[in-house]
Scaffold this active site. Structure first.
Site, PDB file in Angstrom:
ATOM      1  N   CYS A  41       5.607   5.290  -6.233  1.00 40.02           N
ATOM      2  CA  CYS A  41       5.427   6.719  -6.002  1.00 40.02           C
ATOM      3  C   CYS A  41       6.459   7.552  -6.752  1.00 40.02           C
ATOM      4  CB  CYS A  41       5.523   7.017  -4.518  1.00 40.02           C
ATOM      5  SG  CYS A  41       4.901   5.684  -3.521  1.00 40.02           S
ATOM      6  N   SER A  73       0.268   5.994   4.612  1.00 38.69           N
ATOM      7  CA  SER A  73       0.750   7.379   4.586  1.00 38.69           C
ATOM      8  C   SER A  73       0.180   8.180   5.747  1.00 38.69           C
ATOM      9  CB  SER A  73       0.382   8.057   3.266  1.00 38.69           C
ATOM     10  OG  SER A  73       0.947   7.359   2.183  1.00 38.69           O
ATOM     11  N   HIS A  96      -3.662  -2.628   1.791  1.00 37.40           N
ATOM     12  CA  HIS A  96      -3.495  -3.097   0.411  1.00 37.40           C
ATOM     13  C   HIS A  96      -2.128  -3.715   0.120  1.00 37.40           C
ATOM     14  CE1 HIS A  96      -1.182   0.263  -1.631  1.00 37.40           C
ATOM     15  NE2 HIS A  96      -1.535   0.899  -0.531  1.00 37.40           N
TER      16      HIS A  96
HETATM   17  C1  LIG Z   1       2.928   1.611   0.347  1.00 35.92           C
HETATM   18  C2  LIG Z   1       3.767   2.165   1.426  1.00 35.92           C
HETATM   19  C3  LIG Z   1       3.344   3.259   2.196  1.00 35.92           C
HETATM   20  C4  LIG Z   1       2.066   4.011   1.885  1.00 35.92           C
HETATM   21  O1  LIG Z   1       0.920   3.278   2.220  1.00 35.92           O
HETATM   22  P1  LIG Z   1      -0.492   3.763   1.611  1.00 35.92           P
HETATM   23  O2  LIG Z   1      -1.494   2.887   2.285  1.00 35.92           O
HETATM   24  O3  LIG Z   1      -0.419   3.532   0.143  1.00 35.92           O
HETATM   25  O4  LIG Z   1      -0.642   5.188   1.981  1.00 35.92           O
HETATM   26  C5  LIG Z   1       4.133   3.697   3.227  1.00 35.92           C
HETATM   27  N1  LIG Z   1       5.304   3.094   3.510  1.00 35.92           N
HETATM   28  C6  LIG Z   1       5.759   2.036   2.811  1.00 35.92           C
HETATM   29  C7  LIG Z   1       7.043   1.387   3.183  1.00 35.92           C
HETATM   30  C8  LIG Z   1       5.007   1.537   1.743  1.00 35.92           C
HETATM   31  O5  LIG Z   1       5.466   0.506   1.039  1.00 35.92           O
END
Ligand SMILES: *Cc1c(COP(=O)(O)O)cnc(C)c1O
Length: 396
Positions: free
Chosen positions: A324, A70, A201
């Site tokens: 989300c 993010s 992650h």
């Molecule tokens: C999970 C995800 C994010 C956000 O990543 P975080 O490390 O959780 O902030 C952004 N873009 C996509 C496509 C994701 O799958």
């Protein structure tokens, strides 16, 4: 329990866990300190940067560590937008089915700062073409941001071709590669990528750590002011255990990508084959241009939330839309973008696989999901109306 929610997050791999804990126990210095304990930390930080740069085929100095996908998306988009505005360029191109880290950043730029955001239509398979991007680019376009692969429906976009178009027209190209990194080959040179986000992650690394790749020569703006960490672009003492764990996870994932993706594809295809037999159902996303671990379906006449809760009782952890958006009652913006109507979008199921899933689990899934769907339909008044011919079926 069978865990098939790897697009939301993945379990830590043993190698990543070991790297994190070794680092936590042994490397406690601050990389900005001049003494040897600090310099040891600076050394492991540099090694992690090097490892990640190798995986993406870029220079270590083009890697910026962030708190996750993010933050990387936010920083990339705001930087390119503000650099563009200084030259009078305020048009941004993206797609309707990006992650909210991208969409909400764009919304804010549009609302508060007068940018014009153009979201390209996604086709019913969840794809866009490089031609659409070429047609949309204008004199005042400062940024194209298109995701590498979609987190809900798994479609894989023609990033190399889109990058080529942007390169030829001199427009900065950012891609949210959070779902692709560690799962699909990425080469920022060949793929013509200027900026790329990834997150630890999503490939068996730790949470709360990510990367923004920024090609040399592109101006990066900092979101967090303070010390001079990350070459002055991201203040705050570095999350060394997280960064080292993420590097170990990415190196491992890239090393075993071929094998793992073949195994995932086989399991994915078995599940798709099995669930396609459910009457009045539909696969979401492209059948071929698809993440190796993504299965996404819509089932007519049921609520995704009830399906998830019942599957959980039967030992299957899955998801409907993205992590989300679940919890909110709005249907997924991704499913709406590929043309699913509200009623159908509500009955969605996403199973996202990892190297820890087995064919045996696939067999259990394709035995269990149809039973649960049938059970839920037997209680649905809407389903009864369709069976009695009072309402039309929408899916075949
Ligand atoms: C999970 C995800 C994010 C956000 O990543 P975080 O490390 O959780 O902030 C952004 N873009 C996509 C496509 C994701 O799958």
């Amino acid at each position: 329990m069978i865990y098939t929610d790897n697009a939301a997050t993945t379990p830590l791999s043993a190698a990543a866990a070991k790297a994190v804990s070794d680092c936590m126990m042994n490397v406690y210095g601050n990389p900005s300190s001049l003494h040897s304990i600090g310099q040891k930390a600076a050394e492991v930080l540099f090694e992690a940067r090097q490892t990640i740069a190798q995986c993406l085929n870029c220079q270590p100095r083009e890697i910026y560590f962030t708190s996750g996908g993010s933050e990387a998306d936010n920083q990339a988009i705001r930087s390119a937008a503000h650099a563009g505005k200084k030259k009078g360029k305020t048009h941004i191109i993206s797609t309707a089915f990006e992650h909210h880290a991208v969409l909400h950043t764009l919304e804010r730029l549009q609302k508060d700062e007068g940018f014009e955001v153009q979201l390209l239509d996604v086709d019913e398979n969840g794809l866009i073409t490089a031609q659409q991007v070429a047609d949309a680019i204008r004199e005042d376009t400062c940024l194209v941001t298109v995701m590498f692969a979609n987190n809900e429906i798994g479609s894989v976009l023609p990033i190399r071709e889109i990058g080529e178009v942007c390169r030829a027209k001199g427009v900065t190209f950012h891609t949210d590669a959070v779902q692709a990194a560690g799962h699909l080959p990425i080469d920022v040179q060949k793929d013509n990528i200027d900026m790329l986000s990834l997150s630890g992650h999503k490939f068996h690394g730790p949470k709360g750590v990510g990367v923004l790749f920024v090609r040399k020569g592109i101006v990066l703006e900092n979101l967090i002011d303070g010390g001079a960490q990350e070459r002055g672009k991201r203040a705050g003492t570095e999350n060394i255990p997280g960064i080292v764990g993420m590097a170990a996870a990415l190196e491992e994932a890239c090393g075993e990508m071929q094998e793992v993706s073949e195994q995932e594809r086989a399991i994915r295809d078995r599940i798709i084959e099995g669930l396609s037999k459910i009457p009045h159902s539909m696969l979401n996303g492209d059948r071929e241009k698809r993440l190796p671990g993504n299965v996404s379906f819509c089932f007519e006449g049921i609520e995704g939330e009830s399906l998830l809760l019942m599957l959980d009782e039967k030992g299957i952890c899955a998801s409907s839309g993205s992590a989300c958006t679940s919890g909110s009652l709005d249907p997924s913006h991704v499913l709406l973008a590929i043309g699913r109507i509200h009623e159908i979008a509500h009955g969605s199921l996403r199973l996202s696989l990892s190297k820890y899933n087995t064919m045996e689990q696939a067999e259990y899934i394709i035995e269990t999901v149809p039973q649960v769907v049938e059970y839920l339909r037997s209680f649905s008044p809407l389903w009864k109306d369709k069976i009695n011919g009072k309402k039309e079926f929408i899916l075949k």
